[in-house]
Write a protein that holds these residues in place. Structure first.
Motif, PDB file in Angstrom:
ATOM      1  N   GLY A   1      66.915 -82.588  -4.124  1.00 55.45           N
ATOM      2  CA  GLY A   1      67.272 -82.916  -3.251  1.00 55.45           C
ATOM      3  C   GLY A   1      66.424 -82.559  -1.559  1.00 55.45           C
ATOM      4  O   GLY A   1      66.367 -83.510  -0.743  1.00 55.45           O
ATOM      5  N   ALA A   2      67.507 -81.280  -1.663  1.00 55.82           N
ATOM      6  CA  ALA A   2      66.917 -80.892  -0.027  1.00 55.82           C
ATOM      7  C   ALA A   2      65.768 -80.379   0.375  1.00 55.82           C
ATOM      8  O   ALA A   2      65.050 -81.119   1.236  1.00 55.82           O
TER       9      ALA A   2
ATOM     10  N   ASP B   1      63.517 -82.591  -1.071  1.00 50.88           N
ATOM     11  CA  ASP B   1      63.039 -83.867  -0.744  1.00 50.88           C
ATOM     12  C   ASP B   1      63.760 -84.539   1.192  1.00 50.88           C
ATOM     13  O   ASP B   1      62.378 -85.055   1.552  1.00 50.88           O
ATOM     14  N   GLU B   2      64.835 -83.889   1.159  1.00 49.31           N
ATOM     15  CA  GLU B   2      64.926 -83.772   2.435  1.00 49.31           C
ATOM     16  C   GLU B   2      64.245 -83.905   3.146  1.00 49.31           C
ATOM     17  O   GLU B   2      63.855 -83.899   4.612  1.00 49.31           O
TER      18      GLU B   2
ATOM     19  N   ASP C   1      61.362 -85.295   3.854  1.00 49.82           N
ATOM     20  CA  ASP C   1      61.287 -86.537   4.819  1.00 49.82           C
ATOM     21  C   ASP C   1      61.046 -86.598   6.806  1.00 49.82           C
ATOM     22  O   ASP C   1      60.660 -87.260   6.755  1.00 49.82           O
ATOM     23  N   LEU C   2      61.952 -85.186   6.620  1.00 50.64           N
ATOM     24  CA  LEU C   2      62.361 -84.949   8.099  1.00 50.64           C
ATOM     25  C   LEU C   2      60.250 -84.564   8.762  1.00 50.64           C
ATOM     26  O   LEU C   2      60.869 -84.821   9.922  1.00 50.64           O
TER      27      LEU C   2
ATOM     28  N   ARG D   1      69.985 -79.268  11.202  1.00 52.74           N
ATOM     29  CA  ARG D   1      69.951 -80.497  10.763  1.00 52.74           C
ATOM     30  C   ARG D   1      68.591 -79.399   9.335  1.00 52.74           C
ATOM     31  O   ARG D   1      68.843 -79.616   8.283  1.00 52.74           O
TER      32      ARG D   1
ATOM     33  N   ILE E   1      69.519 -78.152   6.028  1.00 55.86           N
ATOM     34  CA  ILE E   1      68.396 -78.637   4.587  1.00 55.86           C
ATOM     35  C   ILE E   1      67.936 -76.998   3.661  1.00 55.86           C
ATOM     36  O   ILE E   1      67.413 -76.992   2.614  1.00 55.86           O
TER      37      ILE E   1
END
Length: 70
Positions: free
Chosen positions: A3-4, A6-7, A10-11, A37, A41
């Motif tokens: 999840g991290a 993927d985040e 995305d960022l 942020r 992550i």
């Protein structure tokens, strides 16, 4: 962990944000919301990796000890 990851993808999948991070002066990092942020992550991703390789199944821990640590 995933999840991290993927985040984070995305960022940085945004040219404006990527450029902002690339051009951010070192002195401004700790007050920049986007940088903080991304850092958070990255820290979650790091914890996930450590948990997976060092606290995961016995076979993976043994493999990590044998081949992943020099």
């Amino acid at each position: 962990m995933f999840g991290a990851y993927d985040e984070f993808l995305d960022l940085i999948d945004n040219e404006e944000r990527r450029a902002r991070l690339e051009d951010l002066p070192l002195a401004n990092q700790q007050s920049d919301e986007l940088f903080l942020r991304a850092k958070e992550i990255g820290e979650r991703f790091d914890r996930g990796l450590k948990q997976m390789f060092f606290d995961g199944p016995d076979e993976l821990k043994a493999f990590t000890r044998e081949y992943g640590i020099f």
